[in-house]
Design a protein around this motif. Structure first.
Motif, PDB file in Angstrom:
ATOM      1  N   ARG A   1      -4.477  -7.852  -4.945  1.00  0.00           N
ATOM      2  CA  ARG A   1      -5.136  -7.062  -3.896  1.00  0.00           C
ATOM      3  C   ARG A   1      -5.909  -7.953  -2.944  1.00  0.00           C
ATOM      4  O   ARG A   1      -5.875  -7.754  -1.723  1.00  0.00           O
TER       5      ARG A   1
ATOM      6  N   ASP B   1      -5.103   4.474  -0.020  1.00  0.00           N
ATOM      7  CA  ASP B   1      -4.114   3.729  -0.797  1.00  0.00           C
ATOM      8  C   ASP B   1      -3.896   4.504  -2.091  1.00  0.00           C
ATOM      9  O   ASP B   1      -4.762   4.558  -2.961  1.00  0.00           O
TER      10      ASP B   1
ATOM     11  N   ARG C   1       0.855  -1.200   0.000  1.00  0.00           N
ATOM     12  CA  ARG C   1       0.000   0.000   0.000  1.00  0.00           C
ATOM     13  C   ARG C   1       0.880   1.235   0.000  1.00  0.00           C
ATOM     14  O   ARG C   1       2.009   1.213   0.498  1.00  0.00           O
TER      15      ARG C   1
END
Length: 419
Positions: free
Chosen positions: A257, A244, A141
């Protein structure tokens, strides 16, 4: 959650570039902090940990725009079309060419509503992320050091940082848009921002934090005590946020992800302090179930042992001549058979009852050509039954306590309970 939080330098990465880092095992407390080159950075302290890159406040520009309605948003819809829309909305506000900048939308952005957009140099951010990935520290991130939105206190917060010669202050949670602004720390700027001691007494006093390097300057300028807030604490606060900045061309694939999110959630459940009560409750629940299962198994074992004792007692009481009990049901059946023989009676397993049951169940015109007898079973050869006749035959035998089946061309009749 276990994390390695890196503060990105303001200059492009090079061989001698060092990154300030903070290691945490639970996301709230730092276990280590220092500076090191990318190749010498430590790994997250626990499996499933993540590497978080923090963008300093001075490297970001915050813009608030009104998105047109009907635009698809979200991780799977950050398309070139959406970027083109952002470039058009921000073109008149930016000093640099929008094509050289990186954009990131605020979490939970909705089409047709005002949203915050973080803007930074695209090549600078991409080069830093690539340098870290080449060193084996792929970033999960990218978070901002400070972000617009409501503050933890619900009021305006001031964070003083920088150096004693050039102190800066970050104003968070300002106005209805809850913006974030970076200004020089001086009495004149405070007066212009309406944050001096002469402001309305009914308004809540802003929360003031300061880096240790400028704490004395902040107290002298603000005329009040400040709470120390180190760079390590700022990194921990930023990593716990929802932002993010790795969006558009810097975004990970949906599969990556999902894997990172699952790993982060698992790490948080295992180690984060806010889940400590849940972990204790789960451990207690498992312990109670284990104790309950063991208690239930012990009770079942005791009940089975009591039944076995009762069966042995029934055998030895009914047949006192049996001194050693090995298999009570088998021994009792054997003793009953001996009693029948002595009394001259027959059992359902003998030839006469078997033949009587077969004779009463077979059709009148069916006579076997050969018979084979063994204790508890009778084989009939030369008997052929139609399907409907076989069904009637089996039904009659079952009523008499027998069963039948065809085996190797013969009709096998057995007493129920015969192995």
């Amino acid at each position: 959650m276990s994390s390695l939080i890196l503060t990105l330098p303001l200059t492009p990465p090079g061989i001698a570039t060092k990154y300030s880092y903070t290691l945490t095992s639970d996301g709230h407390t730092a276990t280590d902090h220092a500076r090191a080159a990318a190749a010498l950075l430590p790994e997250p302290s626990r499996p499933g940990g993540e590497v978080v890159a923090m963008v300093p406040i001075s490297a970001l520009s915050w813009q608030r725009v009104q998105l047109p309605p009907g635009i698809p948003l979200g991780p799977n819809h950050q398309t070139p079309r959406l970027r083109s829309i952002l470039e058009g909305l921000l073109e008149d506000r930016l000093l640099d060419d929008p094509a050289q900048l990186h954009f990131a939308l605020q979490p939970g952005a909705e089409a047709g509503s005002p949203v915050w957009v973080a803007v930074c140099d695209r090549s600078w951010l991409r080069d830093n992320l690539q340098a870290l990935e080449a060193a084996g520290r792929a970033v999960s991130r990218v978070v901002p050091e400070f972000a617009p939105g409501p503050t933890a206190s619900g009021t305006t917060e001031i964070c003083a940082l920088g150096s004693p010669s050039e102190p800066q202050m970050i104003l968070c949670g300002q106005g209805p848009d809850q913006s974030v602004t970076m200004l020089p720390l001086s009495a004149a700027v405070l007066a212009l921002a309406g944050l001096t001691s002469t402001t309305d007494d009914d308004a809540p006093a802003p929360v003031v934090r300061a880096d240790p390097a400028v704490a004395e300057v902040a107290e002298r300028t603000l005329g009040r005590q400040v709470t120390l807030h180190t760079a390590t604490q700022r990194a921990l606060d930023a990593a716990r946020g929802d932002w993010d900045l790795a969006q558009f061309e810097l975004a990970s694939t949906s599969r990556i992800r999902a894997m990172r999110k699952a790993g982060t959630a698992a790490s948080a459940l295992l180690y984060a302090p806010q889940w400590r009560a849940a972990r204790w409750a789960a451990a207690l629940l498992v312990g109670v179930h284990l104790v309950g299962l063991n208690l239930w198994a012990w009770q079942e074992k005791q009940a089975l042992a009591a039944k076995q004792v009762a069966v042995r007692n029934a055998l030895t009481t009914t047949f006192p001549q049996v001194k050693v009990v090995v298999d009570a049901p088998v021994q009792m059946e054997r003793e009953l058979g001996l009693l029948r023989q002595k009394a001259g009676s027959v059992s359902p397993r003998d030839l006469e009852p078997l033949m009587a049951a077969v004779g009463a169940s077979l059709p009148d015109d069916r006579v076997p050509t050969a018979l084979e007898f063994a204790p508890g079973e009778l084989r009939l050869r030369g008997v052929t039954l139609a399907p409907d006749e076989e069904s009637v035959f089996n039904t009659r035998l079952q009523a008499a306590g027998y069963s039948a089946r065809t085996e190797d061309g013969t009709l096998l009749v057995r007493a129920e309970g015969t192995p």
